[in-house]
Design a protein around this motif. Sequence first.
Motif: not given
Length: 187
Positions: A117-125, A146-153
């Motif tokens: 099945g599907e997922v509700t949320i995916v964290q972008a790798p 989708a959630v992208i956990s990212v900061g200034k880089n």
Amino acid sequence: MGFHFVKDRYHIQAFATEKLSNATPAFELFLKGFAKKNISQQFVSAGDSWQMGDGVEIRIVGPSQNYMERSSPGGTIGETKEFASLIMLVSYGSFKALLTGDSQAAGLEEAIALLEGEVTIVQAPHHGSASGLTTSIIEQLSPQTAVISVGKNNYGHPTLATLHLLQNVPIRRTDQEGDVEFVSDGY
């Protein structure tokens, strides 16, 4: 490493990680913080799971022992070859969140091959790097968000390629919104 804040904010009973050595200064500092608080360390791989008393299940879907051996020769991990990152499926009723860490597409494809099945949320790798997602992964997971956990880089994360792959998925980004929190009733 954002886990420093997690470690200081929450009561943690155990720390689970893949069985790979990591000699980076940030990770060693992280482990020293756990040792100071007498928090035990557990090594996990695909197939391990925990049932929480409130109906939440946490299942490790990757990496497998075989994948770790193939992708991390010598049993080490570093800042440039984070191929064997833990991939966890957090489920509560019909709500499913796939937490991908710094995994790469090959490891993620292997890990999700057995998901149903599907997922509700995916964290972008890997903070939205170009090597974490593919069209087939997005099609298989069919995430609602989708959630992208990212900061200034200095790496260009999230990449335009990743944003393009997610163009039909609502995206939440920590660099634009700060902390992203989801609350679910299981439906």
